[in-house]
Design an enzyme around this catalytic site. Structure first.
Site, PDB file in Angstrom:
ATOM      1  CD  GLU A 172      43.985  33.174  75.679  1.00 54.33           C
ATOM      2  OE1 GLU A 172      44.070  32.077  75.111  1.00 54.33           O
ATOM      3  OE2 GLU A 172      43.610  33.294  76.861  1.00 54.33           O
ATOM      4  CD  GLU A 291      39.648  34.600  77.777  1.00 50.44           C
ATOM      5  OE1 GLU A 291      39.957  33.463  78.184  1.00 50.44           O
ATOM      6  OE2 GLU A 291      39.617  34.914  76.582  1.00 50.44           O
TER       7      GLU A 291
HETATM    8  O1  AHR Z   1      37.569  31.161  78.063  1.00 55.56           O
HETATM    9  C1  AHR Z   1      37.976  29.995  77.422  1.00 55.56           C
HETATM   10  C2  AHR Z   1      39.187  30.213  76.527  1.00 55.56           C
HETATM   11  O2  AHR Z   1      40.296  30.494  77.324  1.00 55.56           O
HETATM   12  C3  AHR Z   1      39.132  31.379  75.585  1.00 55.56           C
HETATM   13  O3  AHR Z   1      38.524  31.059  74.380  1.00 55.56           O
HETATM   14  C4  AHR Z   1      40.573  31.687  75.345  1.00 55.56           C
HETATM   15  O4  AHR Z   1      40.780  33.031  75.065  1.00 55.56           O
HETATM   16  C5  AHR Z   1      41.265  31.222  76.602  1.00 55.56           C
HETATM   17  O5  AHR Z   1      42.344  30.415  76.327  1.00 55.56           O
END
Ligand code: AHR
Length: 497
Positions: A172, A291
């Site tokens: 990210e 994610e």
């Molecule tokens: O999964 C939780 C968090 O969400 C992770 O650390 C991050 O990559 C995202 O913002």
């Protein structure tokens, strides 16, 4: 309500990459400590891995697990987590404001992943660090021997290389919350150079370039366009992240969020294809949706957590039945894009926004979202089919023209089985589904699994599993026609054999 679906043997999307059923373990909250790893727990093995948790994970057949972050990786010194435990430093962990003991690190994770039958998807720190640490880490993990880092791995008890194939170039990096946040130009250059050097160490690896953290980012999708313009030929996947929540208790809109997910994937496909055209490149860029989940229940509780403690209960969303429906719908959407989405990671796996929960020193249990994930992973192997669907639609506050029926099908050529995955999004009515499968011949309903509950807010706990599937779905098949009744707000797997 009535809906129709036609499945045709020749209408294929793609062969599904099993890694679409991946997950994620971050050094965050109780994912590692008290989650997968808890030495001293009555059910822990000699390495401290919780057997009860490993069993729940093995049932899910998780093919790949991303590690060690997440936001955590952008401040992580991987060298802190190798070698004798007594020498490992305790450090402030700035992403989640905790203390990291480093008791668990790269080798422990590789051992653990192997023990649950999963590949490792390793992330390198491109927040506070860069090319040098990334090339040392890959030398440590993947080089056979005869160099400083590879010999150090051997000295640590690992004669054979870990052979980690899939690597994330940071996490990210578009987000201002990220340690070492970067503009798209900065990230494009850094990821290009890091990928180049990592592939010089091990040319067999695949690397993932960071994309947008969600569709609301002001830089979406320009971040992808600019960074891919710089690193296109050096990377193999671009990553997508997305979480949804039902913050205003508007379930009709909440269940339609998979339409936003669909829009996200389509936009990034197009962005990749635009860069490909611009570069006159022969290379197709694949997507790693590394994610995705529902995440909002724990937001307020997390604000109360004392900083600088070890493994506090962070991001411990307790999932409702309606969350499981959206997770099912998100899985359907990922499968509909199986031609481009080759990796996806349900974030995360244990305790932290997770399908599996544990009690420190105690038991473990399945959240509501465990079930659609289990069903898709177990029955969704093979070839994704493009169904032709005709469904009545509704409008909600956030979306218009939302089909009540959300569905996809998978043909498993080895077993000669079809699995139809479906969500009825209607909050009031059942759907009478007619499915034409004549091109497959005469199939029977082998099983019809249903996840349903009258209470959209029903949750599971250690003591009571209120939301669990049953196999008494109402469907039948004859002469290539399947009819089924999908009760209001429900998830289905109709297995045809
Ligand atoms: O999964 C939780 C968090 O969400 C992770 O650390 C991050 O990559 C995202 O913002």
């Amino acid at each position: 309500l009535n809906a129709k679906m036609t499945l045709e043997k020749e209408f294929t999307i793609a062969e599904i990459d099993p890694r679409i059923y991946g997950s994620f373990i971050e050094h965050l909250g109780r994912a590692v400590y008290g989650g997968i790893y808890e030495p001293g727990h009555p059910d822990a093995d000699e390495k401290g891995y919780r057997r009860d948790v490993s069993k729940l994970i093995a049932d899910l057949r998780v093919p790949i697990v991303r590690y060690p972050g997440g936001n955590f990786v952008s401040g992580y010194n991987w060298e802190d987590g190798i070698g004798p435990r007594e020498n490992r430093p305790r450090k402030l962990e700035l992403a989640w404001r905790t203390i990291e003991t480093n008791e668990f690190g790269t080798n422990e994770f590789v051992d653990w992943a192997r023990s649950v039958g999963a590949q490792v998807m390793m992330a390198v720190n491109l927040g506070t660090r860069g090319i040098d640490e990334a090339r040392s880490l890959i030398e440590y993990c993947n080089h056979p021997g005869g160099t400083y880092w590879s010999d150090l791995r051997k000295q640590h008890g690992y004669a054979r290389p870990h052979a980690i194939k899939t690597w994330c170039l940071g996490n990210e990096m578009d987000g201002p919350w990220q340690i070492g946040h970067k503009t798209a130009e900065e990230y494009g250059r850094l990821s290009l150079e890091t990928a180049k050097v990592m592939k010089w160490v091990d040319p067999t690896i695949e690397v993932v370039s960071c994309g947008s953290s969600n569709t609301n980012m002001p830089t979406f999708p320009e971040y992808e366009a600019t960074s891919l313009d710089l690193n296109y030929e050096a990377v193999d996947y671009v990553s997508l992240h997305q979480y949804y929540g039902n913050r205003t208790n508007d379930t009709a809109s909440f269940l339609a969020y998979s339409m936003d997910l669909d829009h996200f994937i389509r936009t990034i496909k197009s962005t990749c294809d635009y860069i490909q055209a611009k570069k006159r490149s022969k290379k197709t860029m694949y997507l790693s949706f590394d994610e995705w989940n529902v995440w909002f229940h724990s937001n307020e509780a997390d604000k109360q957590i004392e900083p600088w403690t070890i493994a506090p209960p962070q991001l411990e969303d307790i999932y409702t039945f309606e969350d499981a429906l959206l997770v099912g719908s998100m899985l359907i959407t990922l499968l509909k894009h199986a031609d481009r989405v080759k990796i996806a990671c349900l974030a995360q796996l244990v305790n932290v926004i997770a399908p599996i929960m544990t009690v420190n020193g105690g038991g473990s249990w399945r959240q509501t979202i465990y079930y659609p994930y289990l069903h898709a992973s177990v029955y969704g192997r093979g070839i994704a089919l493009q169904p032709v669907v005709s469904s009545p639609k509704y409008d909600s506050k956030a979306f218009t023209d939302v089909p009540y029926l959300d569905s996809v099908a998978v043909f498993n050529p080895e077993l000669e089985e079809i699995a139809v995955f479906a969500v009825n999004r209607s909050l009031n009515d059942s759907l009478a589904l007619e499915c034409d499968i004549r091109s497959f011949g005469d199939y029977r309903v082998a099983e019809h699994i249903v996840l349903e509950h009258d209470d959209l807010k029903a949750v599971n706990t250690l003591q009571e599993e209120r939301v669990r599937p049953h196999a008494n779905g109402r469907s039948s098949a004859s002469e290539g026609r399947v009819t089924a009744v999908l009760p209001k707000h429900s998830w289905h797997v109709i297995r045809l054999a």
